[in-house]
Design a protein around this motif. Structure first.
Motif, short mmCIF file in Angstrom:
data_model
loop_
_atom_site.label_atom_id
_atom_site.label_comp_id
_atom_site.label_asym_id
_atom_site.label_seq_id
_atom_site.Cartn_x
_atom_site.Cartn_y
_atom_site.Cartn_z
N TYR A 32 8.73 -8.72 -6.82
CA TYR A 32 8.45 -8.19 -8.07
C TYR A 32 6.98 -8.64 -8.64
O TYR A 32 6.39 -9.32 -7.93
N TYR A 33 6.55 -7.71 -9.51
CA TYR A 33 5.15 -7.90 -9.84
C TYR A 33 5.17 -7.64 -11.73
O TYR A 33 5.94 -7.14 -12.17
N SER A 34 4.34 -8.51 -12.10
CA SER A 34 4.17 -8.53 -13.57
C SER A 34 3.31 -6.92 -13.77
O SER A 34 2.84 -6.39 -12.91
N ASP A 35 3.60 -6.65 -15.10
CA ASP A 35 3.29 -5.43 -15.63
C ASP A 35 1.71 -5.39 -15.73
O ASP A 35 1.14 -4.27 -15.21
N SER A 36 1.06 -6.46 -15.59
CA SER A 36 -0.44 -6.65 -15.58
C SER A 36 -0.95 -6.29 -14.42
O SER A 36 -2.24 -5.75 -14.28
N VAL A 37 -0.30 -6.34 -13.14
CA VAL A 37 -0.81 -5.91 -11.87
C VAL A 37 -0.11 -4.80 -11.04
O VAL A 37 -0.57 -4.67 -10.01
N LYS A 38 1.11 -4.33 -11.70
CA LYS A 38 1.87 -3.52 -10.89
C LYS A 38 1.10 -2.34 -10.80
O LYS A 38 0.31 -1.71 -11.32
N GLY A 39 1.16 -1.81 -9.57
CA GLY A 39 0.47 -0.65 -8.92
C GLY A 39 -0.97 -1.05 -8.58
O GLY A 39 -1.52 -0.12 -7.94
N ARG A 40 -1.43 -2.29 -8.77
CA ARG A 40 -2.75 -2.59 -8.23
C ARG A 40 -2.53 -3.68 -7.07
O ARG A 40 -3.44 -3.56 -6.29
N PHE A 41 -1.76 -4.59 -7.22
CA PHE A 41 -1.51 -5.65 -6.42
C PHE A 41 -0.44 -5.42 -5.44
O PHE A 41 0.71 -4.86 -5.85
N THR A 42 -0.33 -5.98 -4.20
CA THR A 42 0.52 -5.66 -3.18
C THR A 42 0.75 -7.05 -2.31
O THR A 42 -0.21 -7.46 -1.92
N VAL A 43 2.07 -7.41 -2.29
CA VAL A 43 2.56 -8.72 -1.20
C VAL A 43 2.77 -8.05 -0.09
O VAL A 43 3.86 -7.22 0.16
N SER A 44 2.59 -8.80 1.06
CA SER A 44 3.03 -8.41 2.35
C SER A 44 3.03 -9.83 3.19
O SER A 44 2.68 -10.80 2.69
N ALA A 45 3.48 -9.66 4.25
CA ALA A 45 3.45 -10.76 5.20
C ALA A 45 3.30 -10.48 6.62
O ALA A 45 3.59 -9.18 7.05
N ASP A 46 2.78 -11.34 7.50
CA ASP A 46 2.60 -10.96 8.98
C ASP A 46 3.94 -11.06 9.51
O ASP A 46 4.74 -11.36 8.93
N SER A 47 3.89 -10.53 10.66
CA SER A 47 5.30 -10.54 11.48
C SER A 47 6.04 -11.65 11.82
O SER A 47 7.22 -11.75 11.76
N ALA A 48 5.21 -12.71 11.98
CA ALA A 48 5.76 -14.17 12.10
C ALA A 48 6.28 -14.69 10.76
O ALA A 48 6.95 -15.83 10.99
N LYS A 49 6.04 -14.14 9.55
CA LYS A 49 6.44 -14.53 8.28
C LYS A 49 5.98 -15.90 8.05
O LYS A 49 6.56 -16.66 7.43
N LYS A 50 4.55 -16.21 8.53
CA LYS A 50 3.89 -17.59 8.27
C LYS A 50 2.77 -17.46 7.48
O LYS A 50 2.24 -18.27 6.94
N ILE A 51 2.23 -16.17 7.18
CA ILE A 51 1.22 -15.88 6.25
C ILE A 51 1.63 -14.81 5.21
O ILE A 51 2.41 -13.77 5.78
N VAL A 52 1.49 -14.91 3.92
CA VAL A 52 1.78 -13.99 2.86
C VAL A 52 0.45 -13.66 2.42
O VAL A 52 -0.22 -14.42 2.14
N TYR A 53 0.26 -12.45 2.17
CA TYR A 53 -0.79 -11.87 1.70
C TYR A 53 -0.64 -11.41 0.39
O TYR A 53 0.18 -10.78 -0.04
N LEU A 54 -1.73 -11.22 -0.53
CA LEU A 54 -1.68 -10.81 -1.85
C LEU A 54 -2.80 -9.80 -2.01
O LEU A 54 -4.05 -10.29 -1.90
N GLN A 55 -2.76 -8.44 -1.65
CA GLN A 55 -3.86 -7.36 -1.60
C GLN A 55 -4.19 -7.10 -3.03
O GLN A 55 -3.21 -6.34 -3.68
N MET A 56 -5.20 -7.19 -3.48
CA MET A 56 -5.65 -6.85 -4.85
C MET A 56 -6.63 -5.93 -5.04
O MET A 56 -8.00 -6.04 -4.53
N ASN A 57 -6.13 -4.62 -5.51
CA ASN A 57 -7.04 -3.50 -5.62
C ASN A 57 -7.44 -3.18 -6.95
O ASN A 57 -6.70 -3.68 -8.03
N ASN A 58 -8.56 -2.30 -7.39
CA ASN A 58 -8.83 -2.03 -8.61
C ASN A 58 -9.06 -3.17 -9.49
O ASN A 58 -8.30 -3.01 -10.41
N LEU A 59 -9.63 -4.12 -9.10
CA LEU A 59 -9.69 -5.33 -9.68
C LEU A 59 -10.56 -5.27 -11.17
O LEU A 59 -11.30 -4.37 -11.18
N LYS A 60 -9.98 -5.97 -12.27
CA LYS A 60 -10.76 -6.07 -13.52
C LYS A 60 -11.15 -7.34 -13.87
O LYS A 60 -10.71 -8.27 -13.34
#
Length: 125
Positions: free
Chosen positions: A57-85
């Motif tokens: 889930y994403y808040s409305d303030s970041v939806k469409g700009r931020f993406t959460v993902s994880a590595d294959s081992a699920k030991k690292i989670v990433y927050l990719q932040m694009n079009n930053l304001k």
């Protein structure tokens, strides 16, 4: 423990990727949340997720700009932040808990277990 990295200074429209690394466990078994706190403001949940079930889930303030993902081992989670304001400027935290809190104006976790140390993101020209 949770260890965050990846913050920094970026110009408006730029991108950053934050990492949240787990020590001693994987994200299969816990919910993860990304939060931010700007000076003088309350802490805000920007995303919460069940990595094991691929539910995010994403808040409305970041939806469409931020993406959460994880590595294959699920030991690292990433927050990719694009079009930053400039309004994205804050200290960003990851946290793990037992459940997701999803409401129209609020994202978070219940049964909080761990917080990362936080990483500063500054969006400025």
């Amino acid at each position: 423990q949770l260890a965050e990295s990846g913050g920094g200074l970026v110009q408006p429209g730029g991108s950053l990727r934050l990492s949240c690394a787990a020590s001693g466990f994987t994200f299969d078994y816990y919910m993860i949340g990304w939060f931010r706190q700007a000076p003088g403001k309350e802490r805000e949940g920007v995303s919460c997720a069940s990595i094991g079930e691929n539910i995010i889930y994403y808040s409305d303030s970041v939806k469409g700009r931020f993406t959460v993902s994880a590595d294959s081992a699920k030991k690292i989670v990433y927050l990719q932040m694009n079009n930053l304001k400039p309004e994205d400027t804050a200290v960003y935290y990851c946290a793990v808990g037992n459940g997701l809190v999803v409401a129209p104006t609020h994202l978070g976790l219940n049964g909080l277990r761990l917080w990362g140390q936080g990483t500063q993101v500054t969006v400025s020209s």
